[in-house]
Design a protein around this motif. Structure first.
Motif, PDB file in Angstrom:
ATOM      1  N   THR A   1     114.740  63.761 -12.763  1.00  0.00           N
ATOM      2  CA  THR A   1     113.942  64.178 -11.610  1.00  0.00           C
ATOM      3  C   THR A   1     112.676  63.334 -11.526  1.00  0.00           C
ATOM      4  O   THR A   1     112.431  62.466 -12.371  1.00  0.00           O
ATOM      5  N   LEU A   2     111.894  63.596 -10.491  1.00  0.00           N
ATOM      6  CA  LEU A   2     110.603  62.924 -10.392  1.00  0.00           C
ATOM      7  C   LEU A   2     109.591  63.665 -11.253  1.00  0.00           C
ATOM      8  O   LEU A   2     109.442  64.877 -11.147  1.00  0.00           O
ATOM      9  N   VAL A   3     108.930  62.920 -12.114  1.00  0.00           N
ATOM     10  CA  VAL A   3     107.892  63.511 -12.964  1.00  0.00           C
ATOM     11  C   VAL A   3     106.538  63.046 -12.428  1.00  0.00           C
ATOM     12  O   VAL A   3     106.334  61.855 -12.202  1.00  0.00           O
ATOM     13  N   GLU A   4     105.652  63.999 -12.210  1.00  0.00           N
ATOM     14  CA  GLU A   4     104.293  63.633 -11.823  1.00  0.00           C
ATOM     15  C   GLU A   4     103.332  64.122 -12.905  1.00  0.00           C
ATOM     16  O   GLU A   4     103.348  65.297 -13.275  1.00  0.00           O
ATOM     17  N   VAL A   5     102.519  63.214 -13.409  1.00  0.00           N
ATOM     18  CA  VAL A   5     101.515  63.595 -14.402  1.00  0.00           C
ATOM     19  C   VAL A   5     100.153  63.440 -13.739  1.00  0.00           C
ATOM     20  O   VAL A   5      99.871  62.417 -13.114  1.00  0.00           O
ATOM     21  N   THR A   6      99.355  64.485 -13.836  1.00  0.00           N
ATOM     22  CA  THR A   6      98.027  64.479 -13.238  1.00  0.00           C
ATOM     23  C   THR A   6      97.002  64.628 -14.354  1.00  0.00           C
ATOM     24  O   THR A   6      97.173  65.474 -15.235  1.00  0.00           O
ATOM     25  N   TYR A   7      95.967  63.810 -14.306  1.00  0.00           N
ATOM     26  CA  TYR A   7      94.948  63.827 -15.356  1.00  0.00           C
ATOM     27  C   TYR A   7      93.589  64.062 -14.724  1.00  0.00           C
ATOM     28  O   TYR A   7      93.340  63.615 -13.609  1.00  0.00           O
ATOM     29  N   TYR A   8      92.737  64.700 -15.479  1.00  0.00           N
ATOM     30  CA  TYR A   8      91.355  64.835 -15.020  1.00  0.00           C
ATOM     31  C   TYR A   8      90.421  64.372 -16.134  1.00  0.00           C
ATOM     32  O   TYR A   8      90.608  64.746 -17.293  1.00  0.00           O
ATOM     33  N   GLY A   9      89.428  63.570 -15.747  1.00  0.00           N
ATOM     34  CA  GLY A   9      88.353  63.234 -16.677  1.00  0.00           C
ATOM     35  C   GLY A   9      88.696  62.134 -17.658  1.00  0.00           C
ATOM     36  O   GLY A   9      88.084  62.047 -18.718  1.00  0.00           O
ATOM     37  N   ILE A  10      89.698  61.301 -17.345  1.00  0.00           N
ATOM     38  CA  ILE A  10      89.981  60.153 -18.221  1.00  0.00           C
ATOM     39  C   ILE A  10      90.050  58.886 -17.369  1.00  0.00           C
ATOM     40  O   ILE A  10      90.259  58.944 -16.154  1.00  0.00           O
ATOM     41  N   GLY A  11      89.922  57.766 -18.032  1.00  0.00           N
ATOM     42  CA  GLY A  11      89.943  56.489 -17.321  1.00  0.00           C
ATOM     43  C   GLY A  11      91.348  56.079 -16.918  1.00  0.00           C
ATOM     44  O   GLY A  11      92.353  56.602 -17.418  1.00  0.00           O
ATOM     45  N   SER A  12      91.404  55.130 -16.019  1.00  0.00           N
ATOM     46  CA  SER A  12      92.673  54.668 -15.478  1.00  0.00           C
ATOM     47  C   SER A  12      93.576  54.065 -16.561  1.00  0.00           C
ATOM     48  O   SER A  12      94.793  54.292 -16.577  1.00  0.00           O
ATOM     49  N   ASP A  13      92.977  53.323 -17.489  1.00  0.00           N
ATOM     50  CA  ASP A  13      93.775  52.676 -18.540  1.00  0.00           C
ATOM     51  C   ASP A  13      94.452  53.707 -19.433  1.00  0.00           C
ATOM     52  O   ASP A  13      95.628  53.568 -19.790  1.00  0.00           O
ATOM     53  N   VAL A  14      93.680  54.735 -19.797  1.00  0.00           N
ATOM     54  CA  VAL A  14      94.236  55.774 -20.672  1.00  0.00           C
ATOM     55  C   VAL A  14      95.367  56.506 -19.948  1.00  0.00           C
ATOM     56  O   VAL A  14      96.431  56.780 -20.522  1.00  0.00           O
ATOM     57  N   ALA A  15      95.145  56.794 -18.667  1.00  0.00           N
ATOM     58  CA  ALA A  15      96.183  57.489 -17.879  1.00  0.00           C
ATOM     59  C   ALA A  15      97.442  56.634 -17.817  1.00  0.00           C
ATOM     60  O   ALA A  15      98.569  57.140 -17.962  1.00  0.00           O
ATOM     61  N   GLU A  16      97.265  55.345 -17.627  1.00  0.00           N
ATOM     62  CA  GLU A  16      98.404  54.450 -17.514  1.00  0.00           C
ATOM     63  C   GLU A  16      99.191  54.401 -18.828  1.00  0.00           C
ATOM     64  O   GLU A  16     100.424  54.510 -18.846  1.00  0.00           O
ATOM     65  N   GLN A  17      98.451  54.268 -19.919  1.00  0.00           N
ATOM     66  CA  GLN A  17      99.114  54.172 -21.227  1.00  0.00           C
ATOM     67  C   GLN A  17      99.851  55.475 -21.561  1.00  0.00           C
ATOM     68  O   GLN A  17     100.995  55.463 -22.009  1.00  0.00           O
ATOM     69  N   ALA A  18      99.189  56.597 -21.304  1.00  0.00           N
ATOM     70  CA  ALA A  18      99.808  57.894 -21.600  1.00  0.00           C
ATOM     71  C   ALA A  18     101.067  58.084 -20.759  1.00  0.00           C
ATOM     72  O   ALA A  18     102.101  58.545 -21.254  1.00  0.00           O
ATOM     73  N   SER A  19     101.005  57.694 -19.499  1.00  0.00           N
ATOM     74  CA  SER A  19     102.161  57.889 -18.613  1.00  0.00           C
ATOM     75  C   SER A  19     103.331  57.032 -19.059  1.00  0.00           C
ATOM     76  O   SER A  19     104.489  57.469 -19.010  1.00  0.00           O
ATOM     77  N   GLN A  20     103.025  55.815 -19.489  1.00  0.00           N
ATOM     78  CA  GLN A  20     104.120  54.955 -19.950  1.00  0.00           C
ATOM     79  C   GLN A  20     104.774  55.540 -21.197  1.00  0.00           C
ATOM     80  O   GLN A  20     105.997  55.531 -21.332  1.00  0.00           O
TER      81      GLN A  20
END
Ligand code: AMP
Ligand code: MG
Length: 363
Positions: free
Chosen positions: A53-72
């Motif tokens: 399915t489509l997975v959407e991860v939403t983050y609050y209060g972190i930088g773009s790089d961290v969000a990108e790495q975590a999502s990968q």
């Protein structure tokens, strides 16, 4: 709590607007109500396909790089789990099923063992209505496929024969990491619980990465931790019979919201809808309910419970919810009547107030 008018303004929110225009709104049964109508939503969103399915991860209060790495990381993790836990593709689960059929004891796959143990416990609490050992039934209905099943429904005699074999988690002995089935009909299908387990693992990984405000939403089933800044996370519960949202709910610091619905996988045949949630007692799709939403801390428990309460139906869900430790339930029955416990009613606000609401006694 968002009021009905507050909800209207949420519809203008760019996250929701882009979601509906890109078909994502259809895929995500539970929509994240992210920005209260503010043009710049400070939350970060990442999307990928995994777990079927489509997975959407939403983050609050972190930088773009961290969000990108975590999502990968999450994407890789979920893709691997989905491949390994498929009941109908080569992988760890299929190997396990093959060995269970022999009746001999064998060492359990270390990755799957905790999930078997937990699924078995939850199945017993559900009185067998959530029954992860009915893989043969799911398969004969054609729901063991990535393709949309086309029907026709299986012969009644074939279904009766499978039901009479009564596969159950109580047939599976787990001792010192070894598995053994005393019933050759047992085939694990983790479809009703694997997404919850994967999301729990994903949240665990986010916490290890130091992320404490996030939502992992897989096709509408989600677990949320922390907050959206100075307010709680707020999500919408999908209307089982329309493209929109039925109700909104604000979530506490660590809560999962899971929905089982007859609209997720089904085929129509002879003017009837046959969907993927099977009543293990009859072998046929459970037909008294169109959707059940539950809220619980643990995503695995919420996932199993939504399936179990769907099978239990409007007359019997209350006792099963209690046994499974579920405190918030919203059920839409086949007539469109909304069933809830009072604690759930206090927490949700409907987009349009339903014509018929039945409140249960407290859970
Ligand atoms: P869910 O969408 O979480 O309710 O899970 C439905 C999926 O779980 C189906 O596609 C089947 O693979 C499997 N399933 C169907 N009926 C049951 C049941 N009564 N107990 C456990 N798993 C089931
Ligand atoms: Mg489920």
């Amino acid at each position: 709590m968002p009021s009905a008018s507050g909800w209207q303004s949420d519809k203008e929110d760019p996250v929701l607007a882009s979601a509906s225009s890109a078909r994502i709104g259809l895929l995500l049964g539970l929509l994240l109500l992210a920005g209260c109508g503010q043009p710049a939503d400070p939350a970060r969103h990442r999307q990928f396909f995994a777990l079927g399915t489509l997975v959407e991860v939403t983050y609050y209060g972190i930088g773009s790089d961290v969000a990108e790495q975590a999502s990968q990381e999450l994407e890789q993790m979920f893709l691997r789990m989905h491949a390994e836990w498929h009941a109908w593709q080569p992988g760890r689960l299929q190997d396990t099923n093959r060995r269970l059929a022999t009746g001999d004891a064998f060492p359990a796959d270390p990755e799957l063992l905790p999930l078997f143990e937990k699924a078995n416990r939850l199945s017993i609490l559900s009185d067998g209505l959530f029954n992860p050992t009915i893989g043969k039934l799911v398969s004969i209905w054609g729901f063991h496929s990535d393709e949309r099943p086309a029907g026709p429904p299986p012969d009644n005699s074939a279904l009766t024969a499978l039901v009479s074999q009564q596969p159950s988690v109580t047939d599976v002995a787990i001792n010192d990491g070894y598995l053994r089935s005393s019933n050759p009909a047992v085939r694990y299908d983790l479809g009703a619980v694997a997404k919850g387990h994967a999301i729990d693992q994903g949240i665990g990984r986010l916490r290890e990465l130091g992320i404490h405000n996030a939502i992992i939403n897989a096709g509408g089933d989600l677990r949320a931790i922390g907050r959206h800044g100075d307010r709680p996370w707020r999500i919408g519960i999908r209307d089982p019979r329309g493209p929109g949202v039925l109700a909104a709910i604000e979530l506490g610091d660590d809560e999962s919201v899971f929905t089982s619905g007859d609209y997720e996988r089904f085929f129509d045949h002879g003017g009837r809808r046959y969907h993927h949630i099977i009543d293990p007692r009859t072998g046929y799709p459970a037909d008294t309910v169109t959707s059940v939403t539950v809220v619980h801390t643990d995503a695995t428990t919420a996932d199993a419970a939504a399936t179990a309460l769907f099978v239990a139906g409007p007359e019997h869900w209350h006792a099963i919810a209690r046994r499974m430790g579920i405190r918030y339930v919203l059920m839409i029955d086949a007539n469109g009547t909304v069933h809830m416990n009072p604690a759930m009613q206090k927490r949700i606000s409907f987009d349009t107030e339903p014509a018929d609401i039945r409140l249960s006694t407290p859970l």
